[in-house]
Design an enzyme around this catalytic site. Structure first.
Site, PDB file in Angstrom:
ATOM      1  N   GLU A 144       0.826  -1.219   0.000  1.00  0.00           N
ATOM      2  CA  GLU A 144       0.000   0.000   0.000  1.00  0.00           C
ATOM      3  C   GLU A 144       0.857   1.264   0.000  1.00  0.00           C
ATOM      4  OE1 GLU A 144      -2.960   1.037  -0.420  1.00  0.00           O
ATOM      5  OE2 GLU A 144      -3.995   1.718   1.392  1.00  0.00           O
ATOM      6  N   THR A 184      -5.267  11.351  -3.260  1.00  0.00           N
ATOM      7  CA  THR A 184      -5.176  11.325  -1.812  1.00  0.00           C
ATOM      8  C   THR A 184      -4.306  12.480  -1.302  1.00  0.00           C
ATOM      9  OG1 THR A 184      -5.401   8.933  -1.857  1.00  0.00           O
ATOM     10  CG2 THR A 184      -4.559   9.887   0.169  1.00  0.00           C
TER      11      THR A 184
END
Lengths: 308, 308
Positions: A130, A183
């Site tokens: 991730e 993000t």
């Protein structure tokens, strides 16, 4: 032991209203499928299928590749794998697209190697995958995708993940407007300082949400979801957010907020019937726009990645 | 129905490390005793006994008087009561002295009137009493004193109190240095703005503490207690705080922080034996100072105010 395994890797909702950066839950209704097969070439070969061919296939840049390599390094193994990723979650959706691939990859590889690790141990490897995608260490999507249910990430260094079984009748509706929010951009919009008074209300809600989850008190879950800090700053990034929220609350949602850093928006509901009504309310708001969107109605996942 | 009742009203620890302004628990080891008797004069007559004769006896200024009046107003009753308060908790201690009197008063009066209210309903009246003492609306001492166990105050307007049964073997040690810290002063020391990053760690800990309480995970309770926001700012008000904390942690405490706004300091322990060792460690640190102090070792209270 089989040489090949197929898994379903669920999407996930992080932040969960009040629980910014510490909470997430997995959803059964949308996720990636992955087929992972041992090879004899001592290397990881990645292939992504369906729509998102621009995802990196270099195993050092692909989340699944990096996660698998982290596991193999820990195990001191040079086993090779062919990794086929059938992505059903669009990257940048706010419902844990990269986390799903990272979680699915390590669960599948662990299965093929005879389960040397527990699911909880796998979270650490998935998190390393991730990290490649988001540039930041976060477990609030990978942990629920790997373990299912709700996951609290109490802290990092060392990683402290607490798994919470969801109440039996807790359903989730997610609308995913097909626009992309980075993000990074969604982070930069946040003020680095917050008023103590708002922080107190926020941790009161976080505590209330935990109490609601542990006691299956749906009303308490609902009234605790309210986010006084992040949602007011980020909602400007999401088309029709206020109208959407108003509509789903009128339709009987327990609560509603931004999923991850958006653009997806989630609502929680008690029971499938209520979830369907909420989905219809979301649809009514969004079909008036010219945006493409998808709506998922789903139980909160109980087990995370599934071996198919 | 009896015309007179005697109650034990427990002390309480609010804030509980990470849970600033939202969490508190009651302790069985120290508290006020109160004898409340119906009278025929349609008024509340307050008498305090032992040491603290400077507490107001005007029922409009005394916490017990105000709390009782709030209950009677709601009930539209003009019943009078004689209230004798044997205070064992010094005002300004940080262990809920005024909250104990407020809680004890409403539980006793409710008993004498045939229990028209539930304990949860009584919290609201007790809070009105507490308001007179602190000048601010707070339930994080009155709620646990009234209900026992841990209480989460998720929010006010409307008051939302969640009661949490404490793990069976959770003990508390409190040291009360006999100096006074004014709550107002302890509040003014706090920065009105906090960094978002610290707030995230704090609500991660709050969530961890709740999870630990619900699952009786003592280690999780311990590592979640850490307060990154208030304790670092307030500890300067408490003599030898750092050494005290270091000593009790080395002695095996699950965690340690300031009780309320101080000067009392609490530690949590698993089991009485561990609590006794921690109490001895506190004693060792404080007997080197020239301060008067008291140490209480006590189980977390299960029921709050007790009818004797």
């Amino acid at each position: 032991m089989s040489d090949s395994v197929k898994v379903f890797a669920p999407g996930s909702v992080s932040n969960v209203g009040c629980g910014f950066d510490i909470l997430g839950f997995a959803i059964d209704g949308v996720g990636d499928e992955m087929i992972i097969t041992k090879n004899d070439q001592n290397k990881i070969i990645i292939q992504t299928v369906k729509d998102y061919e621009d995802l990196p296939t270099d195993p050092k840049k692909n989340v699944a590749g990096v996660a698998i390599q982290a596991l193999l390094d820990d195990l001191e193994s040079d086993q090779g794998f062919d990794v086929e990723i059938i992505k059903n979650i669009k990257p940048g959706s706010g419902i844990g697209s990269s986390a799903a691939s990272a979680a699915g990859a390590v669960v599948a590889v662990n299965e093929l190697l005879g389960k040397p690790y527990t699911r909880m141990q796998l979270v650490d490897f998935a998190m390393k995958g991730e990290e490649v995608a988001s540039g930041d260490v976060h477990a609030d999507n990978v942990a629920p995708a790997t373990l299912g249910g709700f996951c609290l990430i109490r802290g990092y260094n060392p990683l402290d993940v607490i798994h919470i079984q969801p109440p039996a009748d807790l359903w989730c509706v997610v609308i995913h407007p097909q626009i992309e929010i980075k993000t990074k951009e969604a982070r930069e919009i946040l003020s680095p300082q917050i008023p103590l008074k708002k922080a107190i209300r926020q941790w009161g809600n976080v505590a209330g949400l935990m109490a609601g989850l542990y006691t299956a008190d749906y009303d308490l879950i609902g009234r605790s979801l309210e986010d006084h800090i992040v949602e007011p700053q980020r909602k400007v990034l999401i088309p029709e957010f206020d109208e959407l929220k108003l509509s789903v609350m009128e339709a009987g949602a327990l609560g509603c907020s931004i999923s991850g850093s958006g653009p997806s928006v989630f609502a929680l509901a008690k029971g499938k019937e209520s979830a369907d009504v909420i989905a219809a309310a979301m649809d009514t708001v969004y079909k008036r726009t010219d945006l493409d969107y998808k709506i998922y109605v789903s139980k909160v996942s109980e087990g995370g990645v599934k071996i198919l």
